[in-house]
Design a protein around this motif. Structure first.
Motif, short mmCIF file in Angstrom:
data_model
loop_
_atom_site.label_atom_id
_atom_site.label_comp_id
_atom_site.label_asym_id
_atom_site.label_seq_id
_atom_site.Cartn_x
_atom_site.Cartn_y
_atom_site.Cartn_z
N VAL A 98 35.71 45.86 47.06
CA VAL A 98 35.45 44.29 47.18
C VAL A 98 35.05 44.22 45.07
O VAL A 98 34.15 43.72 44.96
N PRO A 99 35.78 44.83 44.33
CA PRO A 99 35.11 44.96 42.30
C PRO A 99 35.17 43.76 42.45
O PRO A 99 33.89 43.62 41.40
N PHE A 100 36.11 42.63 42.64
CA PHE A 100 35.47 40.93 41.47
C PHE A 100 35.64 40.09 42.71
O PHE A 100 36.38 40.29 43.89
N GLN A 101 34.66 39.38 42.16
CA GLN A 101 35.04 38.01 43.08
C GLN A 101 36.07 37.43 42.78
O GLN A 101 36.05 37.02 41.63
N VAL A 102 37.02 37.39 43.59
CA VAL A 102 38.26 36.48 43.41
C VAL A 102 37.71 35.48 44.24
O VAL A 102 38.18 34.96 44.99
N PRO A 103 37.81 34.18 43.70
CA PRO A 103 37.71 32.75 44.53
C PRO A 103 39.29 32.68 45.98
O PRO A 103 39.01 32.44 46.90
N SER A 104 40.12 32.94 45.53
CA SER A 104 41.21 32.91 46.25
C SER A 104 40.85 33.64 47.28
O SER A 104 42.42 33.22 48.16
N PHE A 105 40.82 34.86 47.35
CA PHE A 105 40.43 35.54 48.55
C PHE A 105 39.18 35.23 49.36
O PHE A 105 39.20 35.47 50.14
N GLY A 106 38.45 34.91 48.44
CA GLY A 106 36.86 33.88 49.49
C GLY A 106 36.37 34.97 49.91
O GLY A 106 35.73 34.16 50.88
N ASP A 107 36.13 35.80 49.96
CA ASP A 107 34.65 36.67 50.21
C ASP A 107 34.21 38.17 49.59
O ASP A 107 35.94 38.70 49.36
N ALA A 108 32.77 37.83 49.35
CA ALA A 108 33.18 39.13 47.94
C ALA A 108 32.18 39.84 48.51
O ALA A 108 31.00 41.53 48.25
N GLY A 109 32.39 40.60 49.92
CA GLY A 109 31.86 41.33 51.06
C GLY A 109 30.56 41.22 50.90
O GLY A 109 29.69 40.58 50.88
N GLN A 110 30.37 42.42 50.78
CA GLN A 110 28.20 43.48 50.60
C GLN A 110 28.17 42.77 49.28
O GLN A 110 26.89 43.17 49.14
N THR A 111 29.39 43.14 48.23
CA THR A 111 28.64 42.21 46.77
C THR A 111 28.02 43.81 46.40
O THR A 111 28.44 44.36 45.31
N PHE A 112 27.87 44.74 46.90
CA PHE A 112 27.32 46.42 46.38
C PHE A 112 28.32 46.70 46.12
O PHE A 112 29.68 46.48 47.13
N ASP A 113 27.86 48.11 45.37
CA ASP A 113 29.06 49.01 45.48
C ASP A 113 29.21 49.76 46.73
O ASP A 113 28.00 50.04 47.39
N ARG A 157 44.71 42.23 46.07
CA ARG A 157 44.38 40.98 44.71
C ARG A 157 45.01 41.18 43.61
O ARG A 157 43.64 41.88 42.83
N ALA A 158 45.72 40.92 43.04
CA ALA A 158 46.56 41.20 41.64
C ALA A 158 45.66 40.31 40.37
O ALA A 158 45.55 41.02 39.86
N GLU A 159 45.18 39.91 40.93
CA GLU A 159 43.78 39.26 39.70
C GLU A 159 42.95 40.46 39.46
O GLU A 159 42.66 40.28 38.04
N GLU A 160 42.23 41.18 39.86
CA GLU A 160 42.41 42.67 39.58
C GLU A 160 42.38 43.22 38.65
O GLU A 160 42.02 44.29 38.08
N TYR A 161 43.86 43.23 38.93
CA TYR A 161 44.39 44.57 38.31
C TYR A 161 43.99 44.80 36.42
O TYR A 161 44.18 45.56 36.03
#
Length: 319
Positions: free
Chosen positions: A63-78, A134-138
């Motif tokens: 999860v490279p970016f925290q995208v609010p519409s996605f709703g999950d940042a995963g483990q946050t670590f690379d 997640r189109a916002e990341e591109y």
């Protein structure tokens, strides 16, 4: 006829057995339903507990970016850095990532990072791959979202080529490999196992031909049985051996073993008895691995893991 799976590396071989279902756990191993960002508290302690209890795999996400519409940042670590850390803190459990969004990374870095973790863990690494959704990341990566299907294929081709000695590769979006320089390290075994997530904007036939397995999403029993049958049929077109099918599953485990199941997004809230029946049904229809996600589980995390290990896991040991 049931076909055995290819032997790829120890991590892949541990998790995937033809005709069997194994269980893994998704990181973060904590309850964070009210926030997209987990605390990652006690994460190493819990990963070690998961291994000690006998689960077959730990799964991280890209999860490279925290995208609010996605709703999950995963483990946050690379995911690569984190799995490299976990490689030195564990000894047997398979280390998986589900899944790296190939168009958002240069495949040289993916190949080198993946092989590094595979070597450091003695071949325990398995990599899910995806085209990204997640189109916002591109725009931040200066990548054309509409071209991610071709970028996915080119990245896949580059990663596979990088595993060969002094690789040669032409006509690739990410660069040319002349055979005059090598990419190190190489994987622990013959290759890094690459599991395609969803369709990744490819055909099922492409995924069956080139991928080492398929990660798909929970569906109704009838839908999932049909999807798995189509996957097996496609694999049979190109290979003498079978290829595994895995899925994630969000679980809220109630204390009452007889608690009747209630659907939640991509999973269920239930007691241990129905969860056992549900997983047995998945095994019968051909699911080879389930990655359990406890994000919405409100009960004590350690106790939930122990209950899963005591009540559910013994029926799905693949060794």
């Amino acid at each position: 006829m049931l076909k055995h799976f290819e032997q790829v590396n120890p991590g892949y071989n541990r998790v995937f057995k033809a005709g069997k279902l194994s269980l893994g756990i998704v990181v973060p191993i904590e309850h964070y339903s009210q926030s997209a960002i987990p605390t990652m508290s006690r994460h190493l302690e819990r990963v070690k507990l998961v291994e000690q209890l006998g689960f077959e795999a730990i799964w991280t996400r890209d999860v490279p970016f925290q995208v609010p519409s996605f709703g999950d940042a995963g483990q946050t670590f690379d995911p690569f850095t984190y799995l490299g850390f976990l490689a030195g803190q564990t000894s047997e459990i398979t280390l998986g990532v589900a899944s790296i969004a190939l168009p958002l990374h240069h495949p040289l870095h993916i190949a080198k990072s993946a092989a590094t973790i595979d070597q450091l863990s003695q071949g325990r690494f398995v990599m899910g791959i995806a085209s990204g959704d997640r189109a916002e990341e591109y725009p931040a990566m200066s990548v054309d979202y509409q071209k991610r299907d071709q970028l996915f294929r080119d990245s896949f081709q580059y990663i596979r080529a990088a595993q060969e000695p002094y690789p040669k590769l032409e006509d690739n979006t990410f660069g040319q490999l002349s055979g005059l320089a090598d990419i190190l390290p190489k994987p622990h075994s013959s290759k890094i196992p690459l599991l395609v997530t969803g369709y990744s904007r490819q055909s099922l036939e492409w995924n069956a031909r080139y991928g080492d397995g398929w990660i798909y999403y929970p569906r109704s029993p009838m839908q999932q049985a049909y999807i798995i049958a189509e996957w097996r049929r496609s694999v049979d077109q190109f290979h003498q051996h079978g290829k595994p099918f895995m899925q994630p599953l969000y679980v809220i485990l109630e204390q009452d073993d007889d608690f009747k199941p209630q659907p939640i997004q991509l999973g269920l809230r239930t007691g241990a008895n129905y969860l056992m029946e549900y997983l047995q049904d998945l095994e019968r229809m051909g699911v080879n691995h389930v990655a359990i996600n406890l994000r919405f589980n409100y009960r004590d995390t350690e106790k939930t893991l122990e209950e899963l290990a005591n009540k559910i896991l013994p029926s799905f040991k693949v060794k």
